[in-house]
Design a protein around this motif. Structure first.
Motif, PDB file in Angstrom:
ATOM      1  N   PHE A  10      33.760  14.925  29.062  1.00 51.67           N
ATOM      2  CA  PHE A  10      32.486  14.850  29.763  1.00 51.67           C
ATOM      3  C   PHE A  10      31.453  14.176  28.861  1.00 51.67           C
ATOM      4  O   PHE A  10      31.313  14.519  27.677  1.00 51.67           O
ATOM      5  CB  PHE A  10      32.007  16.252  30.123  1.00 51.67           C
ATOM      6  CG  PHE A  10      32.887  16.950  31.131  1.00 51.67           C
ATOM      7  CD1 PHE A  10      32.477  17.089  32.443  1.00 51.67           C
ATOM      8  CD2 PHE A  10      34.123  17.463  30.770  1.00 51.67           C
ATOM      9  CE1 PHE A  10      33.276  17.722  33.381  1.00 51.67           C
ATOM     10  CE2 PHE A  10      34.932  18.104  31.690  1.00 51.67           C
ATOM     11  CZ  PHE A  10      34.508  18.232  33.010  1.00 51.67           C
ATOM     12  N   ILE A  11      30.721  13.218  29.419  1.00 52.04           N
ATOM     13  CA  ILE A  11      29.717  12.447  28.688  1.00 52.04           C
ATOM     14  C   ILE A  11      28.379  12.623  29.400  1.00 52.04           C
ATOM     15  O   ILE A  11      28.287  12.441  30.623  1.00 52.04           O
ATOM     16  CB  ILE A  11      30.082  10.953  28.657  1.00 52.04           C
ATOM     17  CG1 ILE A  11      31.505  10.742  28.112  1.00 52.04           C
ATOM     18  CG2 ILE A  11      29.056  10.162  27.846  1.00 52.04           C
ATOM     19  CD1 ILE A  11      32.111   9.414  28.512  1.00 52.04           C
ATOM     20  N   ARG A  12      27.334  12.984  28.669  1.00 50.67           N
ATOM     21  CA  ARG A  12      26.015  13.134  29.285  1.00 50.67           C
ATOM     22  C   ARG A  12      25.361  11.772  29.498  1.00 50.67           C
ATOM     23  O   ARG A  12      25.511  10.852  28.701  1.00 50.67           O
ATOM     24  CB  ARG A  12      25.106  13.989  28.405  1.00 50.67           C
ATOM     25  CG  ARG A  12      25.417  15.474  28.454  1.00 50.67           C
ATOM     26  CD  ARG A  12      24.314  16.275  27.783  1.00 50.67           C
ATOM     27  NE  ARG A  12      24.609  17.707  27.803  1.00 50.67           N
ATOM     28  CZ  ARG A  12      24.276  18.513  28.794  1.00 50.67           C
ATOM     29  NH1 ARG A  12      23.637  18.021  29.856  1.00 50.67           N
ATOM     30  NH2 ARG A  12      24.574  19.797  28.745  1.00 50.67           N
ATOM     31  N   ALA A  13      24.604  11.673  30.588  1.00 51.25           N
ATOM     32  CA  ALA A  13      23.830  10.473  30.879  1.00 51.25           C
ATOM     33  C   ALA A  13      22.364  10.844  31.029  1.00 51.25           C
ATOM     34  O   ALA A  13      22.044  11.936  31.521  1.00 51.25           O
ATOM     35  CB  ALA A  13      24.335   9.808  32.158  1.00 51.25           C
ATOM     36  N   PRO A  14      21.440   9.946  30.637  1.00 47.48           N
ATOM     37  CA  PRO A  14      20.008  10.282  30.667  1.00 47.48           C
ATOM     38  C   PRO A  14      19.361  10.113  32.035  1.00 47.48           C
ATOM     39  O   PRO A  14      18.195  10.477  32.212  1.00 47.48           O
ATOM     40  CB  PRO A  14      19.407   9.306  29.660  1.00 47.48           C
ATOM     41  CG  PRO A  14      20.308   8.109  29.731  1.00 47.48           C
ATOM     42  CD  PRO A  14      21.683   8.642  29.984  1.00 47.48           C
ATOM     43  N   VAL A  15      20.085   9.541  32.995  1.00 47.69           N
ATOM     44  CA  VAL A  15      19.560   9.358  34.343  1.00 47.69           C
ATOM     45  C   VAL A  15      20.653   9.759  35.330  1.00 47.69           C
ATOM     46  O   VAL A  15      21.813   9.963  34.942  1.00 47.69           O
ATOM     47  CB  VAL A  15      19.113   7.901  34.603  1.00 47.69           C
ATOM     48  CG1 VAL A  15      17.963   7.514  33.692  1.00 47.69           C
ATOM     49  CG2 VAL A  15      20.292   6.933  34.438  1.00 47.69           C
ATOM     50  N   ASN A  16      20.267   9.836  36.607  1.00 52.46           N
ATOM     51  CA  ASN A  16      21.263  10.152  37.624  1.00 52.46           C
ATOM     52  C   ASN A  16      20.842   9.575  38.962  1.00 52.46           C
ATOM     53  O   ASN A  16      19.645   9.493  39.270  1.00 52.46           O
ATOM     54  CB  ASN A  16      21.448  11.664  37.779  1.00 52.46           C
ATOM     55  CG  ASN A  16      22.565  12.001  38.753  1.00 52.46           C
ATOM     56  OD1 ASN A  16      22.338  12.185  39.945  1.00 52.46           O
ATOM     57  ND2 ASN A  16      23.778  12.068  38.240  1.00 52.46           N
ATOM     58  N   THR A  17      21.817   9.163  39.735  1.00 48.89           N
ATOM     59  CA  THR A  17      21.623   8.775  41.119  1.00 48.89           C
ATOM     60  C   THR A  17      22.952   8.931  41.841  1.00 48.89           C
ATOM     61  O   THR A  17      24.015   8.899  41.187  1.00 48.89           O
ATOM     62  CB  THR A  17      21.078   7.337  41.232  1.00 48.89           C
ATOM     63  OG1 THR A  17      20.446   7.172  42.502  1.00 48.89           O
ATOM     64  CG2 THR A  17      22.161   6.292  41.040  1.00 48.89           C
ATOM     65  N   GLY A  60      18.348   5.151  37.735  1.00 53.09           N
ATOM     66  CA  GLY A  60      18.307   6.443  38.394  1.00 53.09           C
ATOM     67  C   GLY A  60      17.066   7.220  38.032  1.00 53.09           C
ATOM     68  O   GLY A  60      16.122   6.699  37.431  1.00 53.09           O
ATOM     69  N   LYS A  61      17.086   8.483  38.384  1.00 49.99           N
ATOM     70  CA  LYS A  61      15.983   9.383  38.057  1.00 49.99           C
ATOM     71  C   LYS A  61      16.240   9.974  36.677  1.00 49.99           C
ATOM     72  O   LYS A  61      17.362  10.397  36.384  1.00 49.99           O
ATOM     73  CB  LYS A  61      15.887  10.490  39.101  1.00 49.99           C
ATOM     74  CG  LYS A  61      14.588  11.273  39.071  1.00 49.99           C
ATOM     75  CD  LYS A  61      14.517  12.186  40.272  1.00 49.99           C
ATOM     76  CE  LYS A  61      13.181  12.921  40.339  1.00 49.99           C
ATOM     77  NZ  LYS A  61      12.069  12.029  40.675  1.00 49.99           N
ATOM     78  N   GLN A  62      15.210   9.958  35.837  1.00 48.94           N
ATOM     79  CA  GLN A  62      15.359  10.545  34.507  1.00 48.94           C
ATOM     80  C   GLN A  62      15.812  11.989  34.657  1.00 48.94           C
ATOM     81  O   GLN A  62      15.243  12.755  35.422  1.00 48.94           O
ATOM     82  CB  GLN A  62      14.031  10.482  33.748  1.00 48.94           C
ATOM     83  CG  GLN A  62      14.136  10.971  32.316  1.00 48.94           C
ATOM     84  CD  GLN A  62      12.794  10.937  31.606  1.00 48.94           C
ATOM     85  OE1 GLN A  62      11.752  10.995  32.236  1.00 48.94           O
ATOM     86  NE2 GLN A  62      12.818  10.843  30.294  1.00 48.94           N
TER      87      GLN A  62
END
Length: 370
Positions: free
Chosen positions: A152-159, A175-177
């Motif tokens: 699992f890798i974290r990302a700073p934004v998402n959509t 994406g959204k912060q």
């Protein structure tokens, strides 16, 4: 509001478990690899639109999406796994995105239907705060074959539909912060619309620029965007606008647009398109047209598309892919282009009005003539 022009489309079903207790699916995406294998991904095997039991489930097709495998669970974290995206990284490699939702903080269990209330409460109470802290976030995983998946890798934004792969091979995640460890209370953190870039297939991310907001809006109004790269290299972003509090600058559930000409470092102020419908997903078609699909949550409910043949300067909206949805719980369409130029769009909606669960469906359609 124009009723729209119907496109030439055929419809089918990826998975329908409407008779199952945990048979709800939502928020899908689709990808096609160089061999022609197709993947559909969704949050599924859940009780409903909001519940503690969401999982990331994967479907495969070897016949251009005519038939699909049974659902296979890829992620089942202790939290609710929602809004899955999938893209091709070239060859047979794919990248998966999703976010985890802490249902304890967003849904009062006392409002859950009586027949599920005790199970809901037990599922939430079984998760200690330390586990919530560990699993809360926006996530990325990759696979070279759709079978074995990375850590699992974290990302700073998402959509919902994840990043796009640029012509350079880099990944642009607009994406959204999103909440990251060290940010404090996630329920108080509201992020803006911004871009992040990865030059190593999603293993590390560098944040770039954010979108200036139009007057009388706030970050609470902007959600679930998507972006496309034009032939010139310009980035066009579409963003879901939603009412929040007293802010009602535009029609709720409509689309704002922003552009970047420097790879996502700077963006134009978001401006209203005048198009009702959300959330967006865009592709650049082989014809050069930019195709944006979106859910349509007022009668007649369904899935629609808007098309630009001048790199986003103007749009022809309200092309009807289908309009037989029995209610407003539907949408989040995503598309890929098939070898013959047709567009394959996946989405979720109920197959009938009198059922509880939403199913995963698809439409195959052609662009109307210019």
């Amino acid at each position: 509001m124009p009723q729209g022009i119907r496109v030439d489309a055929i419809h089918g079903t990826i998975c329908d478990l409407t008779g199952e207790k945990f048979g709800y699916f939502g928020w899908p995406s689709v990808a096609r690899t160089e061999s022609g294998r197709m993947y559909a991904i969704a949050s599924g095997l859940r009780w409903g639109h909001v519940c503690p039991w969401g999982k990331t489930v994967l479907f495969t097709s070897e016949d251009s999406g005519a038939t699909w495998s049974r659902p296979r669970v890829i992620n089942d974290t202790p939290l609710d796994d929602r809004d899955a995206g999938i893209i091709s990284l070239g060859g047979e490699k794919v990248l998966l995105t999703w976010f985890t939702s802490d249902t304890k903080n967003i849904a009062n269990v006392e409002n859950a239907p009586e027949e599920i209330r005790d199970e809901w409460r037990n599922a939430i109470d079984a998760i200690p705060d330390s586990v919530r802290e560990k699993w809360r976030g926006s996530w990325v995983r990759t696979s070279v074959d759709g079978e074995a998946w990375s850590d699992f890798i974290r990302a700073p934004v998402n959509t919902p539909h994840g990043p796009i792969r640029l012509e350079s091979g880099d990944l642009l995640y607009f994406g959204k912060q999103w909440w990251m460890p060290g940010m404090g209370d996630p329920m108080e953190h509201v992020g803006d619309m911004r871009a992040a870039i990865s030059r190593d297939d999603g293993y590390t991310w560098e944040e770039l620029g954010s979108v200036p907001l139009p007057p009388e809006t706030s970050p609470k109004n902007l959600h679930e965007p998507h972006v496309v790269e034009t032939a010139s290299g310009r980035l066009i972003a579409m963003i879901r606008y939603q009412h929040s509090g007293d802010a009602k600058a535009y029609e709720s559930f409509s689309l704002l647009q922003s552009e970047s000409d420097d790879g996502g470092k700077t963006w134009t102020e978001a401006h209203h398109t005048g198009v009702y419908g959300s959330p967006p997903h865009m592709i650049r078609h082989s014809s050069g047209a930019i195709v944006c699909v979106y859910g349509y949550r007022r009668e007649p409910f369904g899935q629609r598309a808007m098309i630009s043949r001048d790199d986003g300067q103007t749009w022809q909206s309200n092309h009807i892919i289908r309009d037989d949805g029995p209610g407003s719980d539907l949408g989040y369409p995503g598309s890929v282009e098939l070898p013959d130029g047709r567009i394959y769009t996946v989405y979720y909606q109920k197959p009938a009005k009198d059922v509880k669960n939403c199913a995963l469906m698809f439409s195959i359609w052609r662009l109307p003539e210019a």
